[in-house]
Design a protein around this motif. Structure first.
Motif, PDB file in Angstrom:
ATOM      1  N   GLU A   1       5.969  -9.394   5.895  1.00 63.18           N
ATOM      2  CA  GLU A   1       7.066  -9.946   5.109  1.00 63.18           C
ATOM      3  C   GLU A   1       7.123  -9.312   3.716  1.00 63.18           C
ATOM      4  N   PRO A   2       8.303  -9.292   3.097  1.00 63.74           N
ATOM      5  CA  PRO A   2       8.430  -8.746   1.735  1.00 63.74           C
ATOM      6  C   PRO A   2       7.482  -9.451   0.769  1.00 63.74           C
ATOM      7  N   GLY A   3       6.776  -8.661  -0.039  1.00 57.45           N
ATOM      8  CA  GLY A   3       5.885  -9.207  -1.049  1.00 57.45           C
ATOM      9  C   GLY A   3       4.470  -9.466  -0.582  1.00 57.45           C
ATOM     10  N   GLU A   4       4.176  -9.242   0.696  1.00 55.23           N
ATOM     11  CA  GLU A   4       2.808  -9.454   1.173  1.00 55.23           C
ATOM     12  C   GLU A   4       1.892  -8.318   0.713  1.00 55.23           C
ATOM     13  N   LEU A   5       0.608  -8.659   0.525  1.00 57.00           N
ATOM     14  CA  LEU A   5      -0.424  -7.662   0.274  1.00 57.00           C
ATOM     15  C   LEU A   5      -1.387  -7.740   1.458  1.00 57.00           C
ATOM     16  N   VAL A   6      -1.365  -6.713   2.293  1.00 54.26           N
ATOM     17  CA  VAL A   6      -2.053  -6.726   3.580  1.00 54.26           C
ATOM     18  C   VAL A   6      -3.119  -5.643   3.615  1.00 54.26           C
ATOM     19  N   ALA A   7      -4.300  -6.000   4.113  1.00 47.06           N
ATOM     20  CA  ALA A   7      -5.355  -5.006   4.343  1.00 47.06           C
ATOM     21  C   ALA A   7      -5.371  -4.652   5.814  1.00 47.06           C
ATOM     22  N   PHE A   8      -5.369  -3.351   6.080  1.00 46.67           N
ATOM     23  CA  PHE A   8      -5.365  -2.813   7.440  1.00 46.67           C
ATOM     24  C   PHE A   8      -6.747  -2.218   7.673  1.00 46.67           C
TER      25      PHE A   8
ATOM     26  N   VAL B   1       8.042  -0.936  -0.761  1.00 45.09           N
ATOM     27  CA  VAL B   1       6.864  -0.961   0.105  1.00 45.09           C
ATOM     28  C   VAL B   1       5.908   0.115  -0.379  1.00 45.09           C
ATOM     29  N   MET B   2       4.630  -0.227  -0.529  1.00 44.72           N
ATOM     30  CA  MET B   2       3.624   0.709  -1.023  1.00 44.72           C
ATOM     31  C   MET B   2       2.493   0.817  -0.006  1.00 44.72           C
ATOM     32  N   PHE B   3       2.190   2.055   0.403  1.00 37.09           N
ATOM     33  CA  PHE B   3       1.071   2.310   1.306  1.00 37.09           C
ATOM     34  C   PHE B   3      -0.064   2.946   0.503  1.00 37.09           C
ATOM     35  N   LEU B   4      -1.234   2.306   0.518  1.00 37.77           N
ATOM     36  CA  LEU B   4      -2.420   2.822  -0.170  1.00 37.77           C
ATOM     37  C   LEU B   4      -3.486   3.112   0.879  1.00 37.77           C
ATOM     38  N   ASP B   5      -3.708   4.385   1.169  1.00 32.49           N
ATOM     39  CA  ASP B   5      -4.645   4.790   2.219  1.00 32.49           C
ATOM     40  C   ASP B   5      -5.985   5.149   1.584  1.00 32.49           C
ATOM     41  N   GLU B   6      -6.959   4.249   1.707  1.00 31.08           N
ATOM     42  CA  GLU B   6      -8.300   4.441   1.153  1.00 31.08           C
ATOM     43  C   GLU B   6      -8.241   4.812  -0.339  1.00 31.08           C
ATOM     44  N   PRO B   7      -7.578   4.015  -1.173  1.00 22.45           N
ATOM     45  CA  PRO B   7      -7.391   4.411  -2.576  1.00 22.45           C
ATOM     46  C   PRO B   7      -8.690   4.479  -3.369  1.00 22.45           C
ATOM     47  N   SER B   8      -9.747   3.774  -2.930  1.00 21.47           N
ATOM     48  CA  SER B   8     -10.993   3.732  -3.701  1.00 21.47           C
ATOM     49  C   SER B   8     -12.021   4.751  -3.243  1.00 21.47           C
ATOM     50  N   THR B   9     -11.698   5.520  -2.216  1.00 21.87           N
ATOM     51  CA  THR B   9     -12.659   6.486  -1.693  1.00 21.87           C
ATOM     52  C   THR B   9     -13.090   7.469  -2.783  1.00 21.87           C
TER      53      THR B   9
ATOM     54  N   THR C   1       5.293  -6.204  -9.794  1.00 26.49           N
ATOM     55  CA  THR C   1       6.426  -5.606  -9.085  1.00 26.49           C
ATOM     56  C   THR C   1       6.903  -6.427  -7.891  1.00 26.49           C
ATOM     57  N   GLY C   2       6.006  -7.222  -7.295  1.00 24.17           N
ATOM     58  CA  GLY C   2       6.366  -7.959  -6.093  1.00 24.17           C
ATOM     59  C   GLY C   2       6.541  -7.080  -4.875  1.00 24.17           C
ATOM     60  N   SER C   3       6.093  -5.829  -4.962  1.00 20.82           N
ATOM     61  CA  SER C   3       6.207  -4.909  -3.827  1.00 20.82           C
ATOM     62  C   SER C   3       5.326  -5.369  -2.665  1.00 20.82           C
ATOM     63  N   THR C   4       5.727  -4.978  -1.479  1.00 22.26           N
ATOM     64  CA  THR C   4       4.870  -5.149  -0.308  1.00 22.26           C
ATOM     65  C   THR C   4       3.824  -4.048  -0.348  1.00 22.26           C
ATOM     66  N   ILE C   5       2.548  -4.404  -0.205  1.00 21.07           N
ATOM     67  CA  ILE C   5       1.475  -3.416  -0.267  1.00 21.07           C
ATOM     68  C   ILE C   5       0.652  -3.484   1.002  1.00 21.07           C
ATOM     69  N   VAL C   6       0.471  -2.324   1.628  1.00 18.79           N
ATOM     70  CA  VAL C   6      -0.423  -2.202   2.778  1.00 18.79           C
ATOM     71  C   VAL C   6      -1.569  -1.298   2.355  1.00 18.79           C
ATOM     72  N   LEU C   7      -2.774  -1.830   2.482  1.00 24.67           N
ATOM     73  CA  LEU C   7      -3.974  -1.164   1.977  1.00 24.67           C
ATOM     74  C   LEU C   7      -4.926  -0.899   3.131  1.00 24.67           C
ATOM     75  N   THR C   8      -5.374   0.339   3.290  1.00 24.96           N
ATOM     76  CA  THR C   8      -6.488   0.604   4.197  1.00 24.96           C
ATOM     77  C   THR C   8      -7.722   0.861   3.346  1.00 24.96           C
ATOM     78  N   THR C   9      -8.852   0.367   3.799  1.00 26.31           N
ATOM     79  CA  THR C   9     -10.076   0.520   3.014  1.00 26.31           C
ATOM     80  C   THR C   9     -11.302   0.361   3.891  1.00 26.31           C
ATOM     81  N   HIS C  10     -12.398   1.001   3.492  1.00 24.98           N
ATOM     82  CA  HIS C  10     -13.691   0.792   4.126  1.00 24.98           C
ATOM     83  C   HIS C  10     -14.562  -0.149   3.295  1.00 24.98           C
ATOM     84  N   TYR C  11     -14.067  -0.544   2.128  1.00 21.51           N
ATOM     85  CA  TYR C  11     -14.801  -1.472   1.277  1.00 21.51           C
ATOM     86  C   TYR C  11     -14.319  -2.884   1.592  1.00 21.51           C
ATOM     87  N   LEU C  12     -15.118  -3.601   2.368  1.00 21.66           N
ATOM     88  CA  LEU C  12     -14.679  -4.902   2.840  1.00 21.66           C
ATOM     89  C   LEU C  12     -14.565  -5.924   1.717  1.00 21.66           C
TER      90      LEU C  12
END
Length: 351
Positions: free
Chosen positions: A43-50, A171-179, A200-211
């Motif tokens: 949904e719009p505005g969600e911050l989701v970890a993939f 919509v913002m995609f962050l692929d392993e931003p902390s690597t 910003t209220g943007s939708t953010i999808v984040l992939t990460t290995h840092y749980l």
């Protein structure tokens, strides 16, 4: 006759929507299923970890959603725009920060951000204004006129985010931003992402290995393994479903072996490891005392007791049989040079 408004709330268009999204590759005589009928809505505005181990399909999914790789089948939409049918329209919706550094080493950081704004169709004056605006928001003004190669890892990642945000994406995609960042810079980046999401209220999808990063940032966790979505919930709910870990210590393995059936009569999830018996249960601190009393009532002495809350890594291990922290080296087929010609990322990219 007077008009009246419907009491039914208007349906919002999902920020991200996929239906049976599938990607396969040919490797030799074998077919590799990288993403397997993935269906989800964000949904719009969600911050989701993939989350998922390397090779699970999460990076391939992001590459499809960002128009870099065409799906084999299925559909995907960003804010209602069909990503395959209207890639240009989809690109206007999102920003993307990949695993590598997006800014060229020899360029000034500000020039890189301006260049990206121009690529998105900003006029020259508007591009400079927008670049200065996002640079200030990210606390990069003092570094803006320095070559990127002279900046620290944390500063470079902030410029990567500036490049990804310059077009004001919904919509913002962050692929392993902390690597590659040290703990201090990872913590700073987490704060930055939280602030940006609130601002910003943007939708953010984040992939990460840092749980711990996923746990701290995300209201929703998606777990993918072998190309399939296997869990979709809040971090708290996923951990609660797994339960607390109660560990009872005995004098030796033989004592643990004979005491285990007493615990198994009370709980299904019981495992013996050497001289310890592990029990997964809800309300661990309260249940632990009952377990000790039950074992003692049967004549067995407990030498020690531990109770621990589950972590996201515990959840991941329970779901997949492996720890995310110990996942194999990158096995993303879109980056694998052994994939047969005709199925590489560049040759299947959406125009």
């Amino acid at each position: 006759m007077t008009g009246s408004r419907s009491s039914v709330p208007a349906m919002r268009t999902p920020a991200i929507e996929t239906t049976d999204l599938t990607k396969t590759f040919t490797r030799g005589k074998s077919t590799v299923v990288a993403v397997d009928r993935l269906t989800l809505a964000v949904e719009p505005g969600e911050l989701v970890a993939f989350l998922g181990p390397n090779g699970a399909g999460k990076s391939t999914t992001l590459r499809m959603l960002t128009t870099l790789v065409a799906p084999t089948s299925g559909t995907m939409r960003l804010l209602g725009r069909d990503v395959v049918a209207d890639p240009a329209g989809a690109r206007r919706c999102f920003g993307f920060v990949g695993q590598g550094n997006g800014a060229a080493n020899i360029q000034y950081g500000r020039d890189e951000v301006i260049g990206q704004a121009l690529a998105h169709g900003f006029g020259r004056r508007e591009a400079r204004v927008r670049a200065d605006e996002i640079i200030e928001v990210l606390g990069l003004t003092e570094f803006a006129r320095r070559p990127v190669q002279t900046l620290s890892g944390g500063q470079r990642r902030r410029f990567d985010i500036a490049i990804g945000l310059v077009n004001r994406p919904e919509v913002m995609f962050l692929d392993e931003p902390s690597t590659g960042l040290d703990p201090a810079n990872r913590a700073h980046l987490q704060t930055l992402i939280t602030d940006l999401h609130a601002r910003t209220g943007s939708t953010i999808v984040l992939t990460t290995h840092y749980l711990e990063e996923a746990d701290a940032l995300s209201r929703r966790i998606l777990v993918i393994d072998h190309g399939r979505l296997i869990a979709d919930d809040t971090a708290d709910n996923l951990k609660a479903a797994l339960g607390d870990l109660v560990v009872l210590h005995f004098a030796d393995p033989a004592s643990a072996q004979t005491a285990a059936p007493v615990l198994q009569r009370r709980h299904d999830r019981v495992e013996m490891l050497e001289n310890r018996v592990h029990v997964r249960t809800g309300r661990g601190p309260f249940v632990a005392l009952d377990l000790v009393e039950a074992v003692r009532a049967e004549g067995y002495e407990v030498g020690g007791l531990e109770v621990s809350r589950p972590s996201l890594d515990d959840v991941f291990l329970d779901l997949t049989g492996r720890s995310l922290r110990e996942s194999a080296p990158n096995a993303d087929p879109t980056l694998d040079p052994t994939v047969e010609p005709g199925t590489t990322m560049s040759e299947e990219a959406v125009a």
